[in-house]
Design a protein around this motif. Structure first.
Motif, mmCIF file in Angstrom:
data_model
loop_
_atom_site.group_PDB
_atom_site.id
_atom_site.type_symbol
_atom_site.label_atom_id
_atom_site.label_comp_id
_atom_site.label_asym_id
_atom_site.label_seq_id
_atom_site.Cartn_x
_atom_site.Cartn_y
_atom_site.Cartn_z
ATOM 1 N N VAL A 293 -4.961 1.358 -7.785
ATOM 2 C CA VAL A 293 -5.175 0.218 -6.890
ATOM 3 C C VAL A 293 -3.843 -0.251 -6.299
ATOM 4 O O VAL A 293 -3.733 -0.526 -5.094
ATOM 5 N N ASN A 294 -2.813 -0.330 -7.149
ATOM 6 C CA ASN A 294 -1.494 -0.778 -6.678
ATOM 7 C C ASN A 294 -0.953 0.143 -5.591
ATOM 8 O O ASN A 294 -0.369 -0.309 -4.601
ATOM 9 N N ILE A 295 -1.150 1.456 -5.772
ATOM 10 C CA ILE A 295 -0.659 2.413 -4.781
ATOM 11 C C ILE A 295 -1.366 2.204 -3.445
ATOM 12 O O ILE A 295 -0.733 2.227 -2.380
ATOM 13 N N ALA A 296 -2.682 1.977 -3.473
ATOM 14 C CA ALA A 296 -3.425 1.739 -2.229
ATOM 15 C C ALA A 296 -2.875 0.527 -1.490
ATOM 16 O O ALA A 296 -2.691 0.555 -0.259
ATOM 17 N N GLN A 297 -2.602 -0.539 -2.221
ATOM 18 C CA GLN A 297 -2.080 -1.752 -1.586
ATOM 19 C C GLN A 297 -0.700 -1.508 -0.970
ATOM 20 O O GLN A 297 -0.395 -1.974 0.137
ATOM 21 N N ARG A 298 0.143 -0.745 -1.668
ATOM 22 C CA ARG A 298 1.502 -0.501 -1.164
ATOM 23 C C ARG A 298 1.505 0.489 -0.014
ATOM 24 O O ARG A 298 2.368 0.432 0.868
ATOM 25 N N LEU A 299 0.530 1.397 -0.006
ATOM 26 C CA LEU A 299 0.376 2.274 1.156
ATOM 27 C C LEU A 299 0.017 1.460 2.396
ATOM 28 O O LEU A 299 0.536 1.709 3.491
ATOM 29 N N GLN A 300 -0.870 0.501 2.220
ATOM 30 C CA GLN A 300 -1.234 -0.357 3.357
ATOM 31 C C GLN A 300 -0.017 -1.131 3.860
ATOM 32 O O GLN A 300 0.192 -1.256 5.079
ATOM 33 N N ALA A 301 0.787 -1.644 2.946
ATOM 34 C CA ALA A 301 1.978 -2.410 3.341
ATOM 35 C C ALA A 301 2.974 -1.538 4.107
ATOM 36 O O ALA A 301 3.744 -2.039 4.938
ATOM 37 N N SER A 302 2.951 -0.229 3.841
ATOM 38 C CA SER A 302 3.869 0.695 4.513
ATOM 39 C C SER A 302 3.302 1.250 5.815
ATOM 40 O O SER A 302 4.050 1.833 6.611
ATOM 41 N N ALA A 303 2.012 1.094 6.021
ATOM 42 C CA ALA A 303 1.366 1.679 7.200
ATOM 43 C C ALA A 303 1.699 0.885 8.458
ATOM 44 O O ALA A 303 1.780 -0.346 8.444
#
Length: 346
Positions: A293-303
């Motif tokens: 879940v944390n990785i998904a959130q940080r991917l969004q922040a980087s997108a």
């Protein structure tokens, strides 16, 4: 009707309770079930799954009342317990309260005091039910859940299921409306909320169309979870649909000049699903947590605006079905090594 389990090895208490509360029993306000010790009480709770309140002695054979309290706290977290005991010293009272007892009454029983205590406990139980009902009947849920599910949520089975925790394989998507907060600087609160809700309405419909559910709204972002077969495929399908729908909207509405765009992060893997929050405040969120879940959130922040980013692990699961391109390695918060990422094109 309130169902009450009375646990005491002194069988004469059963006779007294039936006598003293005969009017409420006759009027079907209270229904009593009886057990002679903690072991018997747990058996009764298995049979009578709709018990609301437990009245329990402390000193009993096989399993004492304090051990029973511990078991109830572990297995029946929505139950409220009242201790009735001749051991009225502060040590026993404090121990019982620390183990989750709602109240404490000493023997010999003052039935007037017991009646008032039961009334107070019933009010608290009803407040919990009202809180659950308010959560279940919120407007957004009613808009998107069919009547079969709503009927299930009115059952005891639902109230028991909200305390269940499990490890699941799922996909999580974080979808953020880019630069939306800038609108709040020069538009009225009413305009901002209505516009945001109109975007959310579009996004939610596409998520649900792919069998996903809304975990939570976070400001101007949505966290969505997809479980079951092909969860990663369905998550990407939903996010592509969301992006396409929002990109097709005009940049100027009746009152606001704003072109909606989204940045999206999706990841799949093992995560913990359960009720997270504060029991004392009676505010719990049924959600998923974990590294995936944390990785998904940080991917969004980087997108970037318009980008849908996935991890290497997720890409490997869907590369045969979606056109993707390498996005490069990203250093994510709390990750020792950079991770390879891919952008979903179509």
């Amino acid at each position: 009707m309130t169902k009450i389990l009375v646990v005491d090895d002194e069988t004469d208490l059963e006779v007294l309770v039936k006598q003293k509360f005969r009017k409420k029993i006759r009027e079907q306000e209270y229904e009593f079930v009886f057990a002679i010790n903690g072991v018997h009480a747990l058996e009764q709770l298995q049979t009578h799954t709709d018990v609301d309140i437990v009245l329990s002695d402390i000193n009993m054979p096989e399993m004492d009342g304090l051990t029973l309290l511990t078991k109830i706290s572990e297995q029946h977290t929505l139950l409220k317990s009242v201790i009735i005991s001749a051991y009225g010293d502060m040590t026993n009272i404090r121990t019982a309260m620390n183990l989750g007892a709602f109240d404490f009454i000493t023997k010999p029983v003052d039935f007037k005091d017991l009646e008032l205590t039961l009334e107070k406990t019933v009010r608290f139980v009803n407040q919990m039910r009202d809180t659950l009902r308010a959560v279940k009947e919120n407007n957004i849920l009613k808009m998107y859940v069919d009547q079969t599910v709503l009927n299930f949520m009115d059952s005891r089975e639902f109230e028991a299921s909200i305390t269940a925790n499990e490890t699941v394989e799922a996909a999580v998507a974080f979808i953020d409306i880019c630069s939306f907060t800038s609108i709040s600087e020069h538009e009225s609160p009413d305009t901002v909320v209505k516009l945001l809700n109109s975007y959310f309405d579009i996004m939610v419909k596409e998520i649900i169309a792919q069998g996903g559910f809304i975990d939570k709204f976070i400001g101007d972002a949505i966290m969505a979870v997809f479980r079951g077969d092909y969860h990663m495929d369905r998550a990407i399908d939903a996010c592509l649909a969301v992006r396409n729908k929002l990109e097709s909207l005009p940049s100027i509405t009746e009152t606001v000049n704003f072109k909606p765009d989204v940045s999206i992060g999706i990841n799949c893997g093992e995560m913990i699903s359960g009720n997270i929050g504060s029991s004392s405040l009676r505010r719990l969120d049924y959600t998923v947590i974990g590294d995936a879940v944390n990785i998904a959130q940080r991917l969004q922040a980087s997108a970037a605006p318009g980008q849908i980013l996935v991890s290497e692990n997720s890409y490997q699961k869907v590369k045969e079905f979606f056109k993707c391109r390498i996005n490069g390695e990203l250093t994510l918060k709390n990750k020792t090594n950079p991770i390879a990422t891919y952008e979903v094109i179509e």
